[in-house]
Design a protein around this motif. Structure first.
Motif, PDB file in Angstrom:
ATOM      1  N   TYR A  38       0.806  -1.220   0.000  1.00 44.32           N
ATOM      2  CA  TYR A  38       0.000   0.000   0.000  1.00 44.32           C
ATOM      3  C   TYR A  38       0.840   1.271   0.000  1.00 44.32           C
ATOM      4  N   THR A  39       0.238   2.310  -0.594  1.00 44.89           N
ATOM      5  CA  THR A  39       0.793   3.660  -0.574  1.00 44.89           C
ATOM      6  C   THR A  39       0.012   4.477   0.450  1.00 44.89           C
ATOM      7  N   TRP A  40       0.717   5.280   1.219  1.00 46.05           N
ATOM      8  CA  TRP A  40       0.085   6.158   2.202  1.00 46.05           C
ATOM      9  C   TRP A  40      -0.043   7.541   1.598  1.00 46.05           C
ATOM     10  N   LYS A  45      -0.491   9.319   5.808  1.00 43.45           N
ATOM     11  CA  LYS A  45       0.893   9.453   6.284  1.00 43.45           C
ATOM     12  C   LYS A  45       0.927  10.149   7.642  1.00 43.45           C
ATOM     13  N   GLU A 152       4.199  -5.638   2.746  1.00 38.80           N
ATOM     14  CA  GLU A 152       5.182  -4.637   3.185  1.00 38.80           C
ATOM     15  C   GLU A 152       4.446  -3.786   4.202  1.00 38.80           C
TER      16      GLU A 152
ATOM     17  N   VAL B  67       3.834  11.934   1.028  1.00 41.31           N
ATOM     18  CA  VAL B  67       3.187  10.626   0.956  1.00 41.31           C
ATOM     19  C   VAL B  67       4.256   9.576   1.248  1.00 41.31           C
ATOM     20  N   LEU B  68       3.875   8.324   1.200  1.00 36.28           N
ATOM     21  CA  LEU B  68       4.863   7.268   1.435  1.00 36.28           C
ATOM     22  C   LEU B  68       4.507   6.074   0.570  1.00 36.28           C
ATOM     23  N   LEU B  69       5.378   5.791  -0.368  1.00 34.55           N
ATOM     24  CA  LEU B  69       5.136   4.668  -1.272  1.00 34.55           C
ATOM     25  C   LEU B  69       5.912   3.455  -0.797  1.00 34.55           C
ATOM     26  N   PRO B  70       5.491   2.277  -1.238  1.00 37.45           N
ATOM     27  CA  PRO B  70       6.241   1.075  -0.846  1.00 37.45           C
ATOM     28  C   PRO B  70       7.563   0.969  -1.607  1.00 37.45           C
ATOM     29  N   ALA B  71       8.448   0.116  -1.102  1.00 35.41           N
ATOM     30  CA  ALA B  71       9.703  -0.172  -1.800  1.00 35.41           C
ATOM     31  C   ALA B  71       9.511  -1.338  -2.765  1.00 35.41           C
ATOM     32  N   LEU B  72       8.572  -2.221  -2.427  1.00 33.47           N
ATOM     33  CA  LEU B  72       8.338  -3.437  -3.214  1.00 33.47           C
ATOM     34  C   LEU B  72       7.335  -3.103  -4.322  1.00 33.47           C
ATOM     35  N   LEU B  73       7.800  -3.146  -5.557  1.00 33.75           N
ATOM     36  CA  LEU B  73       6.974  -2.639  -6.660  1.00 33.75           C
ATOM     37  C   LEU B  73       6.824  -3.698  -7.746  1.00 33.75           C
ATOM     38  N   LEU B 111       5.364   5.068 -10.329  1.00 30.94           N
ATOM     39  CA  LEU B 111       4.318   4.940  -9.321  1.00 30.94           C
ATOM     40  C   LEU B 111       3.651   6.269  -9.031  1.00 30.94           C
TER      41      LEU B 111
END
Lengths: 578, 578
Positions: A38-40, A45, A152, B67-73, B111
């Motif tokens: 997921y994206t915050w 956040k 994750e 914002v905060l995106l995942p590292a696993l893409l 992303l």
């Protein structure tokens, strides 16, 4: 909100089943990037950071020190503890350009042990508690429920290092108390359940479960006390032993075609034996094989449970851990012809030196109907302590609603929860693997003992929403809300200008504010969005403005009241400061 | 410090070559976990967060939203832009338990484009700037210099989305100014160099380079202005054209055995031609082949540069990008017999319609010695604009110290820097790949244009140390120092008690304090540690305590002064508040 990167949704996402998943997506807090990933978004956040801030404060309060470890970890350290393979498919594995094996950290016991070993060597250095708040990676077989069970996710993990068991107990207790403060501050309703060790190895362990019907964890509670435990950890109260004298003699009966408990009870009740039998009068013997870690050979074991209960394989596994366990297969029966399927009794087991473990209810002086070790035959009135002597007891039978609570307080009932925290006395599994010693005052090395403690920071966000929402949206506790106050300017330009002015004045007073200054959006849509977003206090600047009044709304209670424009800032500051 | 998880080291780590690597490890700020993968210990974590806080403040100031995106893409998105393969071995790739392909994010253009596409659709939504501070993963071929070039590192990456080029220019400018404020606040000495686009595709681009001899990036500066540029971006000032009239005629000479510039110059100077030749009088023609992206066939091109300069392949590549370029191979020469190796001149190229690009110094009216297109023959006094006409100019010749600065301010000299920031007008590469449009007021879709902007947050920590240290340790700028004040209690119990008391009083005044309260550690060791750790202000509670005085030390200047115990807290608060 006219600039905020946010789009609320009116429809639930197609894949969402639980309230937190639906509401966090609809409210624009998170977006799915990949299964379980997921994206915050901006408001999400903020909530995530607010949870992390509470965790950080309470960890610092118990003297834990924050560090930050990488996610990309070399195989060798997890090989050393066996977790490289034990984790199975749950571990994300990868290779670098040179072909070296790496993993993405699921938890960091190995690395923290090595970190401490690299820096500390004297008894004077200990105890020490280290923690981090960081992304973890686990390739769950069934990622589900949005951020409740992701692949994750954000976790606070801490590790305590002590010189002795008493120190470990203190570090464990400090964590337990910190967790209670954290979850209390977050406004969560939770229970602390005794847990079994699971795959981590070690001794004492408790889980913090947020009570929620959507939870994945089943636990039992008592009707009469705050007793709560994982099903695996329930201890069956043993009845007192009974006198053997005067009990009828054991007698073998021809019971043709009775390989199941049900068929056996039916047969006996139709056999004119002068009494009525129930499944609870029978003793069912389930054959399993077990193997200790590192061992090559399996040992066959008989598990005796009252015939009205199934063997709960999870409870059985927990009881035999760290040994593994499996049901006997056809070839095992073939290799041991004295095991007559459907008619196995204690007699053949003891004659053939098969270990025989029984349910705690099977005490001295209890009489049972059980297998007679030959096809179509059972023995009635086989008395424990007279006709057979088990090698020990085992917690393997299923736990049922209505069972007596182990603390004698009442009866058990099952409930569901979300695991939000876990405290764990690991002991020396990891310090043994890496020989983490401290030189004592006597110049002799002492093996360090270790605890590990986790909080699912992103999962806590979902757990809060599971417990705190209504049909219109989220109801954030103030402590972690994305803002304290949601100022909504409806209608024409003036109301929006005033809303913005109130927002600025509140911010100057240290209040966290979200202003809905969108033009061309109807009041109804703005109110719907406000209820979905769930900010604790609402200030509506609407038609009343002409009369110098604005409306206050409390998201949790739904209460509404009017205040004058002049006093609204003071009133809101007073509400926010509690 | 008696409880702090910290061990300073007296020896440099064996693999460390640059000051920041040595000092950050020796000072206990970081520890190596794997090649290019580091753990941040408590003091390092504080410094890292301090840098992130400055970055966050300045990003928020320009209206960027966190914002905060995942590292696993998932692979599919990077497949769509070609980066799944373009990144080559630098990308960490992995599979999940179902066999689906994933990568660990090196940057997140794809992303963010998809994120905006998912939420926004109208021209009213734009512009928007989003950012995150997050771990990035790149499998560098040669991870080096500690955290200067790691494989898992912390980065602020932001992305702007605008309706038109003018909007992109504004977003770019806002970032550029935010970066200037950030690096100024961090006390860094840096230059902003015009950069070429590299692998990202796009147009305008600048790099922020912290000046440091250990830097991996070479750039040129002017002796007379603040001009700075990557070598690839240097524009060669063209001399004015000269009159052709009156120049001697071109004449072919037999120059046996002169395939190199050196042999040719020697021959000519011994040939009695009545003048002296230097390598700068010759015109060297280097044959390359080039191919635009997606094309199958190569085009052969001649590159003419003054004979005293080499062709700089990186400059040539940058000039021809996004087309690829390679030197001609033997088989290419064999297939084009009019190319006589060592004796190639403009004549054969133009006769055979080979594109001929020359150095900007080759202007009309300049006369050259160059190949005569037959073995052992050169032509002298071949005049540009009379005897040959190039198809254009190209920046391909090497840049040398002493070359005139493009802005006319002085001469160029080379320097080295650490890339700490990068601002980049990406244009529509990614929005084209994912069809990110906004519906205009006319109801027609408009393709969004995009910028991407990065700051290496962990690398900045190292860059600061590279610029701010001495032979005894780090000298932290106050803004990011792990503490404001280092209070050292020496000797016996009383001095340590007083040190702790001063520390508490300073903390109550809002000062960040580290107290060295270790017992059984000599004053010399404490002073050495204090200088290594590099906290700006030191307070030494030592022997002077008997006379009611303590010593203040300034880590940067080395200045020492005595103050009375009564006034030390006020004095230090005044120093800290500047």
């Amino acid at each position: 909100m006219s600039n905020l990167f946010l789009r609320t949704l009116r429809e639930d996402p197609a894949d969402a089943e639980v309230p937190s998943h639906k509401l966090l997506v609809r409210g624009g807090f998170v977006r799915r990037t990949a299964p379980g990933v997921y994206t915050w978004l901006p408001l999400g956040k903020i909530v995530l950071e607010n949870v992390a801030a509470v965790v950080r404060e309470e960890m610092n309060r118990i003297g834990a020190q924050e560090v930050l470890l990488p996610a990309l970890l070399p195989r060798e350290y997890y090989e050393a503890t066996g977790r490289w393979t034990e984790y199975g498919d749950t571990l994300f594995r990868l290779k670098d350009r040179r072909g070296a094996d790496y993993l993405l950290g699921p938890t960091h016991e190995e690395l923290f042990t090595l970190l401490v070993k690299g820096e500390y060597s004297s008894y004077k250095d200990f105890p020490v508690i280290l923690y981090q708040i960081q992304e973890k990676f686990r390739d769950e077989a069934r990622p589900r429920a949005g951020i409740l069970r992701g692949r994750e996710f954000h976790m606070k993990d801490s590790y305590s290092f002590d010189l002795d068991d008493e120190g470990l107990r203190r570090s464990y207790e400090a964590h337990r108390e910190a967790y209670i403060r954290i979850f209390d501050r977050l406004g969560l309703e939770y229970v602390i359940v005794k847990a079994t060790s699971g795959a981590m190895g070690g001794s004492a362990s408790e889980e913090f479960l947020a009570i929620a019907p959507s939870g994945e964890d089943t636990f039992v509670r008592s009707t009469g006390s705050d007793y709560a435990a994982n099903v695996e950890a329930v201890v069956t109260p043993a009845p007192p032993a009974r006198p053997i004298e005067g009990l009828p003699e054991a007698r073998v009966h021809h019971t043709p075609g009775t390989p199941t408990i049900e068929s056996l009870v039916d047969f006996l009740n139709g056999a004119g034996l002068g009494r009525t039998f129930t499944a609870a009068d029978t003793l069912k013997n389930v054959m399993v094989k077990t193997r200790a870690p590192g061992e090559k050979d399996w040992e066959i074991v008989g598990i005796g449970v009252p015939g009205d209960r199934e063997v709960d394989m999870k409870r059985l596994e927990a009881s035999l851990a760290p040994a593994e366990v499996a049901l006997l297969e056809e070839e095992d029966f073939a290799a041991h012809p004295f095991l007559v399927k459907g008619y196995i009794g204690p007699g053949a087991l003891q004659a053939n030196k098969i270990r025989y473990l029984v349910d705690p209810r099977v005490v001295e002086g209890t009489a049972w109907v059980t297998g007679a070790d030959q096809a179509d035959h059972h023995v009635v009135d086989l008395v424990c302590g007279r006709d057979f002597t088990p090698d020990g007891t085992i917690e393997a039978a299923e736990v049922r609603d209505g069972d007596p609570a182990p603390d004698g307080s009442g009866t058990l009932y099952t409930a569901r929860g979300i695991e939000i925290g876990h405290v764990f006395q690991l002991g020396r599994k990891y310090t043994d693997a890496f020989s983490l010693d401290a030189l004592g005052p006597d110049g002799k090395p002492r093996r360090i003992t270790m605890g590990s403690y986790g909080i699912g920071v992103s999962r806590v966000v979902a757990a809060v929403v599971e417990q705190s929402h209504d049909e219109r949206g989220i109801i954030w506790p103030r402590q972690i809300a994305p803002a304290d106050v949601h100022v909504v300017g409806t209608g024409k330009g003036e109301q929006i200008e005033v809303a913005l002015r109130i927002g600025r004045e509140l911010e100057e007073r240290g209040v966290r504010v979200l202003v809905d200054d969108r033009k061309g959006v109807s009041p109804g849509v703005k109110f719907t969005d406000a209820e979905l977003l769930g900010i604790p206090t609402g200030v509506i600047v609407g038609r009343g403005l002409a009369d110098g009044v604005v409306e206050l709304r409390d998201r949790a209670t739904g209460e509404r009241s009017e205040v004058s424009l002049d006093s609204v800032v003071d009133t809101v500051v007073a509400i926010v400061n509690g």
